[in-house]
Design an enzyme around this catalytic site. Sequence first.
Site, short mmCIF file in Angstrom:
data_model
loop_
_atom_site.label_atom_id
_atom_site.label_comp_id
_atom_site.label_asym_id
_atom_site.label_seq_id
_atom_site.Cartn_x
_atom_site.Cartn_y
_atom_site.Cartn_z
N ARG A 230 0.61 -1.30 -0.19
CA ARG A 230 0.06 -0.11 -0.60
C ARG A 230 1.14 1.12 0.28
O ARG A 230 2.26 1.05 0.62
CB ARG A 230 -0.77 -0.24 1.05
CG ARG A 230 -1.99 -0.39 0.99
CD ARG A 230 -3.27 -0.19 0.35
NE ARG A 230 -4.61 -1.29 -0.03
CZ ARG A 230 -4.78 -1.89 -0.86
NH1 ARG A 230 -3.84 -2.52 -1.93
NH2 ARG A 230 -5.91 -2.92 -0.64
N HIS A 278 -1.48 0.40 -9.82
CA HIS A 278 -2.18 -0.28 -9.04
C HIS A 278 -3.17 -1.12 -9.48
O HIS A 278 -4.08 -2.04 -9.27
CB HIS A 278 -3.11 0.48 -8.23
CG HIS A 278 -3.39 0.03 -6.59
ND1 HIS A 278 -3.80 0.38 -5.13
CD2 HIS A 278 -3.99 -1.52 -6.07
CE1 HIS A 278 -4.05 -0.39 -3.82
NE2 HIS A 278 -4.16 -1.92 -5.00
#
Length: 315
Positions: A230, A278
């Site tokens: 993340r 992502h």
Amino acid sequence: MSAFLIVTPTWDATPWAKAMKAARPELDIRIWPETGRVEDITYAAAWLPPADVLKGLPKLKVIFSLGAGVDAILSDKTLPRGVPIVRVNDDDLTMRMSEYIVLQVLMHHRQQRRLDENQRNKIWDQFPTHAAKDMSVGIMGLGVLGQDAARKLAMMGFKVRGWSRGAKQIESVSSFAGHEQLDAFLGDTDILVCLLPATAETDGLINSALIAKLSRKGPFGAPILINAGRGRQQNEDDILACLNAGTLHAASLDVFRKEPLPKESALWRHPRVTVTPHIAADSDPAAICAYLARQIENFEKDGALQNIVDMRHGY
Ligand SMILES: NC(=O)c1ccc[n+]([C@@H]2O[C@H](COP(=O)([O-])OP(=O)(O)OC[C@H]3O[C@@H](n4cnc5c(N)ncnc54)[C@H](OP(=O)(O)O)[C@@H]3O)[C@@H](O)[C@H]2O)c1
């Protein structure tokens, strides 16, 4: 009457509703904000639910996260107490992540960007290459995703080590656990892979101080970073400063503190940074909904659920 509510304000919920209907046709599928009678809803699948939506479902039995990470659910500070949260642990997602990690490790290890550049400039440069056994890959986070990537990299001949909260036993992978063993883990890591969850403890972990502890003994004289965990885990100014100072050789980043990565970020144009949006391990609606349907079937049979989030640790 058992209704299943999909709450994905930042995604198109339609493919999820279709996939869930295909996986479990008898379910009454609803898409937020068209909740209908809230008393009918026993299951909710969510990603970034707005505050008070899940709390407003009085008969809710299970909350499903639509990704492996649960930070997008736990960001809702109004979650109903006592309702279990189940996260995704599915082979389809795991294999996608391992593809990404293996691809990025090999790209750096075989200097693919240098080859691409040479081809663009029609340069025939037979520079020396290195054996996988001379490269040590350290994976932070030896959970479902980290373990699969570790096994695949070990199979290819890389020296693989992993760091997690608790020690692990994985063939051909050295295990390091907890804060006490973090420095030892970093000290012999040439390529650092991050597959940690976003929690208070992992926030900002990847910074100059951590990069300074990585090995300089590898073939490139400075370490390489791959982050598919993340964005909150990385200090992007520190990463850029380390790249520019030569204390970090290169980086592959799939996650960012702010997504989409702002156009003005220097990461976009840095010659030794690979930016991906992502997508390391996309959640495929058909695969994930088949997993949710299996979980619901087991839950309705005997109340059993797998991969429940441990709220004490936040993952
Ligand atoms: N980029 C993408 O497309 C994408 C897609 C899916 C997931 N992800 C990210 O990948 C993460 C990992 O997924 P997963 O399914 O592998 O999760 P997981 O099975 O829960 O594994 C998490 C691992 O991190 C370790 N860990 C957690 N906190 C730690 C700490 N403070 N210190 C040391 N180790 C710690 C855990 O240690 P223990 O084993 O000892 O508990 C575990 O090994 C997700 O949370 C998400 O953030 C990214």
